[in-house]
Structure formats: C-alpha cells, structure tokens
Design an enzyme around this catalytic site. Structure first.
Site, short mmCIF file in Angstrom:
data_model
loop_
_atom_site.label_atom_id
_atom_site.label_comp_id
_atom_site.label_asym_id
_atom_site.label_seq_id
_atom_site.Cartn_x
_atom_site.Cartn_y
_atom_site.Cartn_z
N SER A 142 0.85 -1.19 0.00
CA SER A 142 0.00 0.00 0.00
C SER A 142 0.88 1.24 0.00
CB SER A 142 -0.89 0.00 1.25
OG SER A 142 -1.52 1.25 1.44
N TYR A 155 -2.25 -0.64 10.46
CA TYR A 155 -2.26 -0.92 9.02
C TYR A 155 -0.96 -0.47 8.36
CZ TYR A 155 -3.77 -0.87 4.13
OH TYR A 155 -3.87 -1.08 2.77
#
Length: 271
Positions: A142, A155
């Site tokens: 990501s 995350y």
C-alpha cells in the site's frame, strides 16, 4: 516477460475487492487459477462465475493468518495442481482505529493477515519455485507502507513491513542466483469499500483509485516483470520527502491532505 497462459496463479483474498478483480484479469490471460479466501459463499460465487467463463479454477477456503491452515491448503494445491508459478499475496484488512482504540486482538489480526501470511505462503511455495528456478511472488502492499496516516497505525506498520518483506526477499533471491521475480504493489486508497469514507484533498494528484484500473495495472506489471508498482505516480515523491526535516515532512503530509484522509473513514461493514 511473465506469460500467464497455462500457468498456475494463486490469489489470496480472492473472493472480493481487488482479489476478485485480479482473478478475472488473470483468468482472461488463460491461467489456471487457485483462489484462496476465508469467505466461503463469496469464494463459491467467484469460482462459479469464472468457470462459466471457461476458466480453470481451483478454490480453497483458507485463513492465511493461520500457519496451519496455509500449510494444509498449500499441500492440497501442490498435489492437485502442481507447483505455483505466480503467487499473489493480496489478502489484507484494515481497522481504521486510533492506536488507543484498537483492540489487542485487532492489532494482532492486522499483522497476521497483512504481514505474517506472506511468510507462510512464500515458505510454502518458494521451494518448488527454487527447484525449477522460476516463479513470481507478488506483494500487494500500500501507499500506506510508504507514508503513514492517523488511524492507520497498525495498518501502515503492517504495510511498511510488507514493503520490507518484498525488498529483502528480492535481494535474497538475487544473492542466491535464483531467477524468481518479485513485484511489490503500493496503491493509494482504492474504492473497493474497504476504505469507505476516506477523503483526498487533491484528487488530481492523489485520486481515490478505481479497483478495475488497479487490478489491470497489477496484472500488467506482473506480465512485464516490474519490480515495483506505485499508484498514482505522485506517491513516488514519498522517499524524497523523507530527506527533509521531520517538521517539513509532517507539514507536507498535512498539506496534501494525507493526515486528514481517514477522518471520515467507515470501512466495509462487518469487515
């Protein structure tokens, strides 16, 4: 170039979101699809969809956060389909909670799915790749693994780890003289529902990405043996920004709206 026709391609988290779209894209390339997911009804649905289109599909219910589950499913795949040619580690989760509101179990689950699962799957299928001296391992990370944001502590930490995993693996394979490719993918927020409610300040610089576009770009990157895919291109400035003093870096992250991007996060209901 990685030719996918007739190859065994395994996609984790294949029942929904980017995973499902990746399965469609890979099926269109004529590959044999091995689909892993923990959600049985959704996995069954995508399997039926792809088989109706003529795809050669092998579904397996597997919890990638569980090392034993991965080991059992991998043994079945190797017996049923033979060695995996392309492993796409796509499964991922996000809680979107501030560090003091996240649960202990939630934090552990984030790392189990977003990081540790990459170890279990890679260790399961890499030996057969090494034996044949060919293969391709794809890490779906990501942009949050390059620049963090509030409410993404677990995350972003897990995705930073995923980026590091890919880098170390790439160098390790090269040191050992193995012709096994790796690709790391770092997209900005993708409009799949997983990040429902996120905002961007400058959509022309940092757009919320369309999932179909992302899936198509990933498969294209795999075919071209690209080592790194970052979307959009503006995210490539992130490493250069780290050369600045921390206060300047933080000010730029705030100016581009990243620091406030999760303020209205809702996420996928029940995720």
């Amino acid at each position: 170039m990685t030719d996918l026709r007739g190859k065994n391609v395994l996609v984790t988290g294949a029942a929904s979101g980017i995973g499902r779209l990746l399965a469609r894209e890979v099926a269109a390339e004529g590959a044999n699809l091995v689909l892993w997911d923990i959600a049985h009804p959704e996995l069954k649905a995508v399997t039926e969809e792809l088989r109706m289109g003529g795809g050669n599909v092998f579904p397996h219910c597997c919890d990638v956060s569980d090392r034993e589950s991965v080991s059992e499913a991998a043994a079945q795949v190797l017996e049923e389909c033979g060695p995996v040619d392309v492993l796409i580690n796509n499964a991922g989760i996000v809680s979107g909670q501030p560090v003091m509101e996240a649960t202990d179990e939630g934090i552990q689950r984030t790392f189990a799915v977003n990081v540790l699962a990459h170890f279990w799957t890679t260790r399961a299928f890499l030996p057969a790749m090494a034996e044949r001296n060919r293969g391709h391992i794809v890490t779906i990370a990501s942009a949050g693994g390059l620049v963090a944001a509030p409410r993404l502590t677990d995350y972003s930490a897990s995705k930073f780890a995923a980026v590091g995993f890919d880098e170390a693996l790439r160098l390790e394979l090269a040191r050992d003289g193995l012709d096994i490719r790796t690709t790391v993918v770092c997209p900005f927020y993708v409009d799949t529902g997983m990040f429902e409610g996120v905002k961007t300040r400058f959509s022309w610089l940092l757009p919320i990405l369309e999932p179909e576009y992302v899936a198509a770009k990933i498969v294209k990157a795999i075919k071209k043996d690209r080592r790194r895919l970052v979307m959009p291109r503006f995210v490539y400035v992130a490493p250069a920004m780290r050369l600045l003093p921390t206060s300047w870096f933080d000010a730029l992250v705030g100016f581009f709206g990243v620091s406030r991007s999760m303020d209205e996060f809702a996420g996928r209901r029940g995720s």
